[in-house]
Design a protein around this motif. Sequence first.
Motif, PDB file in Angstrom:
ATOM      1  N   ILE A  70      15.726  39.097  39.809  1.00  0.00           N
ATOM      2  CA  ILE A  70      16.804  38.318  40.420  1.00  0.00           C
ATOM      3  C   ILE A  70      17.604  37.599  39.333  1.00  0.00           C
ATOM      4  O   ILE A  70      18.835  37.535  39.379  1.00  0.00           O
ATOM      5  N   GLY A  71      16.889  37.055  38.335  1.00  0.00           N
ATOM      6  CA  GLY A  71      17.579  36.387  37.228  1.00  0.00           C
ATOM      7  C   GLY A  71      18.472  37.336  36.457  1.00  0.00           C
ATOM      8  O   GLY A  71      19.614  36.992  36.113  1.00  0.00           O
ATOM      9  N   VAL A  72      17.977  38.544  36.167  1.00  0.00           N
ATOM     10  CA  VAL A  72      18.779  39.546  35.454  1.00  0.00           C
ATOM     11  C   VAL A  72      20.006  39.923  36.276  1.00  0.00           C
ATOM     12  O   VAL A  72      21.129  40.023  35.754  1.00  0.00           O
ATOM     13  N   THR A  73      19.819  40.113  37.580  1.00  0.00           N
ATOM     14  CA  THR A  73      20.931  40.492  38.458  1.00  0.00           C
ATOM     15  C   THR A  73      21.996  39.398  38.504  1.00  0.00           C
ATOM     16  O   THR A  73      23.201  39.678  38.382  1.00  0.00           O
ATOM     17  N   ALA A  74      21.560  38.146  38.689  1.00  0.00           N
ATOM     18  CA  ALA A  74      22.514  37.032  38.745  1.00  0.00           C
ATOM     19  C   ALA A  74      23.262  36.896  37.420  1.00  0.00           C
ATOM     20  O   ALA A  74      24.484  36.660  37.402  1.00  0.00           O
ATOM     21  N   PHE A  75      22.546  37.049  36.309  1.00  0.00           N
ATOM     22  CA  PHE A  75      23.178  36.950  34.990  1.00  0.00           C
ATOM     23  C   PHE A  75      24.230  38.044  34.816  1.00  0.00           C
ATOM     24  O   PHE A  75      25.349  37.778  34.351  1.00  0.00           O
ATOM     25  N   ALA A  76      23.893  39.291  35.200  1.00  0.00           N
ATOM     26  CA  ALA A  76      24.836  40.402  35.050  1.00  0.00           C
ATOM     27  C   ALA A  76      26.065  40.214  35.920  1.00  0.00           C
ATOM     28  O   ALA A  76      27.194  40.507  35.496  1.00  0.00           O
ATOM     29  N   ILE A  77      25.881  39.695  37.139  1.00  0.00           N
ATOM     30  CA  ILE A  77      27.022  39.462  38.027  1.00  0.00           C
ATOM     31  C   ILE A  77      27.946  38.395  37.445  1.00  0.00           C
ATOM     32  O   ILE A  77      29.181  38.541  37.457  1.00  0.00           O
ATOM     33  N   CYS A  78      27.360  37.320  36.924  1.00  0.00           N
ATOM     34  CA  CYS A  78      28.182  36.258  36.331  1.00  0.00           C
ATOM     35  C   CYS A  78      28.957  36.778  35.120  1.00  0.00           C
ATOM     36  O   CYS A  78      30.152  36.495  34.971  1.00  0.00           O
ATOM     37  N   VAL A  79      28.282  37.553  34.278  1.00  0.00           N
ATOM     38  CA  VAL A  79      28.964  38.103  33.097  1.00  0.00           C
ATOM     39  C   VAL A  79      30.097  39.031  33.527  1.00  0.00           C
ATOM     40  O   VAL A  79      31.208  38.986  32.968  1.00  0.00           O
ATOM     41  N   ALA A  80      29.847  39.881  34.529  1.00  0.00           N
ATOM     42  CA  ALA A  80      30.887  40.808  35.005  1.00  0.00           C
ATOM     43  C   ALA A  80      32.084  40.049  35.553  1.00  0.00           C
ATOM     44  O   ALA A  80      33.244  40.415  35.297  1.00  0.00           O
ATOM     45  N   LEU A  81      31.827  38.985  36.306  1.00  0.00           N
ATOM     46  CA  LEU A  81      32.914  38.204  36.890  1.00  0.00           C
ATOM     47  C   LEU A  81      33.734  37.499  35.818  1.00  0.00           C
ATOM     48  O   LEU A  81      34.974  37.514  35.847  1.00  0.00           O
ATOM     49  N   TYR A  82      33.056  36.900  34.858  1.00  0.00           N
ATOM     50  CA  TYR A  82      33.782  36.221  33.783  1.00  0.00           C
ATOM     51  C   TYR A  82      34.530  37.213  32.897  1.00  0.00           C
ATOM     52  O   TYR A  82      35.653  36.935  32.451  1.00  0.00           O
ATOM     53  N   LEU A  83      33.911  38.382  32.634  1.00  0.00           N
ATOM     54  CA  LEU A  83      34.599  39.400  31.830  1.00  0.00           C
ATOM     55  C   LEU A  83      35.871  39.868  32.520  1.00  0.00           C
ATOM     56  O   LEU A  83      36.892  40.136  31.868  1.00  0.00           O
ATOM     57  N   ALA A  84      35.798  40.003  33.859  1.00  0.00           N
ATOM     58  CA  ALA A  84      36.965  40.493  34.600  1.00  0.00           C
ATOM     59  C   ALA A  84      38.145  39.536  34.506  1.00  0.00           C
ATOM     60  O   ALA A  84      39.288  39.934  34.780  1.00  0.00           O
ATOM     61  N   THR A  85      37.894  38.272  34.120  1.00  0.00           N
ATOM     62  CA  THR A  85      38.987  37.298  34.053  1.00  0.00           C
ATOM     63  C   THR A  85      39.323  36.913  32.619  1.00  0.00           C
ATOM     64  O   THR A  85      40.002  35.903  32.400  1.00  0.00           O
ATOM     65  N   THR A  86      38.856  37.690  31.651  1.00  0.00           N
ATOM     66  CA  THR A  86      39.269  37.443  30.270  1.00  0.00           C
ATOM     67  C   THR A  86      40.646  38.063  30.046  1.00  0.00           C
ATOM     68  O   THR A  86      41.009  39.050  30.686  1.00  0.00           O
ATOM     69  N   GLY A  87      41.394  37.500  29.139  1.00  0.00           N
ATOM     70  CA  GLY A  87      42.721  38.026  28.847  1.00  0.00           C
ATOM     71  C   GLY A  87      43.809  37.184  29.482  1.00  0.00           C
ATOM     72  O   GLY A  87      43.634  36.002  29.813  1.00  0.00           O
ATOM     73  N   LYS A  88      44.948  37.814  29.702  1.00  0.00           N
ATOM     74  CA  LYS A  88      46.125  37.118  30.200  1.00  0.00           C
ATOM     75  C   LYS A  88      46.429  37.542  31.634  1.00  0.00           C
ATOM     76  O   LYS A  88      46.450  38.727  31.941  1.00  0.00           O
ATOM     77  N   PRO A  89      46.675  36.573  32.546  1.00  0.00           N
ATOM     78  CA  PRO A  89      47.038  36.943  33.921  1.00  0.00           C
ATOM     79  C   PRO A  89      48.452  37.522  33.979  1.00  0.00           C
ATOM     80  O   PRO A  89      49.361  37.042  33.294  1.00  0.00           O
ATOM     81  N   LEU A  90      48.620  38.557  34.776  1.00  0.00           N
ATOM     82  CA  LEU A  90      49.920  39.201  34.952  1.00  0.00           C
ATOM     83  C   LEU A  90      50.453  38.900  36.341  1.00  0.00           C
ATOM     84  O   LEU A  90      49.732  39.048  37.336  1.00  0.00           O
ATOM     85  N   TYR A  91      51.716  38.478  36.405  1.00  0.00           N
ATOM     86  CA  TYR A  91      52.391  38.184  37.670  1.00  0.00           C
ATOM     87  C   TYR A  91      53.581  39.133  37.801  1.00  0.00           C
ATOM     88  O   TYR A  91      54.231  39.479  36.808  1.00  0.00           O
ATOM     89  N   GLN A  92      53.839  39.528  39.039  1.00  0.00           N
ATOM     90  CA  GLN A  92      54.877  40.531  39.272  1.00  0.00           C
ATOM     91  C   GLN A  92      55.779  40.086  40.418  1.00  0.00           C
ATOM     92  O   GLN A  92      55.325  39.469  41.396  1.00  0.00           O
TER      93      GLN A  92
END
Length: 685
Positions: A350-372
Amino acid sequence: MSLSRYDSWQPIPYDPDFNGPSKHRSCTDIICLLLFIVFIGCWAGIAIYAFTSGDPNMLLVPKDSWGGRCGLDEHVKDKPYLFFFDLTKCFGPFVPFTGCPTPQVCVERCPSEYFYFDNLPNQYQKLICSYGVVANSSNAQQLVNDKKCAPWYLNSQPFEKRCVPVIDRTLFETIKDKIDPQNLISSIKNLKALSQAEQVGQNVVDDLISSWWQILIGIGIAVLICIIYIMIMRWLAAPMVWLSLLGVIALLVAAVYFTAAKYIELKDQTDSTTTQNDNQNVFESYATKKDTWLVLLIIASIVLAIVLLILIFLRKRIILAIALVKEGSKAVSSVTSVLFFPIFPWILQIGVTAFAICVALYLATTGKPLYQIRGMTDDCSTTCTDYKNGDLCEPDSFRNYNCMNDHMNSCQNLTCKFITMENPALYPWLQAFNVVGFLWGTFFSSALGQMILASVFATWYWTWNKSNLPFFAVIEASGQTLRYHIGTLAFGSFIITVCRMIRIALEYVDQKLKKYDNEVTKAILCCCKCFFWCLEKFLKFINRNAYIMCAIHGKNFCSSAKDAFMLLMRNIVRVFVLDKVTDFLFFLGKLFITVGVGALAYLFFATDITGFDNSGLNYNIVPVIIIMIITFFIATMFFNVYSMAVDTLFLCFLEDCERNDGSSDKPYYMSKNLMKIFGKKNKIN
């Protein structure tokens, strides 16, 4: 003689120095251990980068029409909720993908009343307007006409930080003469569907809250029954297994009879007599449909037929499997702490799963937001020429875009909408690394638990006098595994990880190629997926037995896997008894306990037999289902220990048969019961 210096197809020779799991060990698969440590270090580095550079609020927090994050950005920090000007435009089939084509603003609180602007005195004070727009008695009507202020709104409540209307009779009385009928009908249908789904979910949550202590009692009873069941199996393994078999058959026969009776009762009724009324809940509506009972009847009949065929044709194998189950019962009962040990690998997973989900979520929001830019109409484009649909925009400058503010009536749907994150170039590789870490970590956690249990049960088997078994056997096995065999566990779990990654890649390719509708490609991919599914199952079987051999002899993964495989191949007929029949018996045991506890819970929650007050529940079946689901997981936890015990004892039994012959110099370590079943005998004077 060393186990590694004999012909693999010949039986294991007698070794006078062998008396059970090796006491003199060294670290195994050191290269894999080092690679695993490096991998964990890199994964931690990626996590640090993600946590310091990412912002999940970019994805989770609602945003207004100008790209502002409600409750976060400075200009809307005190306005955490999103309000929609015209909700009738927010329920089209493509709204989840294209966004709601109406102005959206952040507000301090959701409206708590029904309001429709009629240009009456002081009504301007109730208007909700766009940013920078202030309504007064002289300009209120013009602002509403220019779509700078919402002409109407409903009594709403926050839902995921969005203002969602409360549906009741007052709503329809308030707006029935003030909104376009077609839009109203369309909106109400969608709102009712949304409301019904939310209401079912809310009712389920209410039932869980109101009956939580009864559910806890049910879970406690399930744990107690599992423990009693396993304790009884130490002395009455055969009767308990046969009782489980007969109990499952009896339950299936009862299910077939009950579903058949309900189907016969409903099949002659017309649809008009079984039409769902407004007061029926979702469970009652399905319970009154004959097709529901027909499907359940077919499923129960097929399962009953399969169980009966297995019982008839494998009855002799079942007797042999029961002997192994009884040995497993003795081992488990001798070291009762192993029953609760799987909790720790589960917590680790459960700890490994929660850690991987948090890392995936934070990775998905790295960089610059794009607005259109979205919602640019022909009328708006003739006056505001700086933007066109699809252009990138900046929320701050767009919010102050004078042209749009001056022509709000023609540009009312013009928005600067957040579309995605412009992630760094390495983002796909970082996410792939995170997926590998998740898979490797979960498989490693499972392997750790398997080897520790294997070490405990192997020690029990090869201990001649069972009273001499170490008191802290689980702790000693854990220390031995963590000290010497982390590399072996990393090696075995990595092999499964590679196989699973290939399967994930094949699924990805299959999704990408579906649009081409090529039958040859589909057939090739189907064969590949089937092959790697079978390969993963085979590798898991080999890994499990390799961990057992490593726990006994302390050798590296490849040597342990080879020794285990050759030992099983030399006894292939007996392997079927363990791998198939015992798994079937354990499944029936889990099913028997789950259905039994479920039947007991049903008596309390869904009938009046016990006199239990269930008037406060919306759906009486909800606590029963929850108790059954949790009971099945609890039973699975207990029986997984049993399964590992049987697998370990079976390999020890096969090695015992090959090493020893029952003479005074080479006596069997197996119990008298196993010797009787397999025709063995110790010739000790």
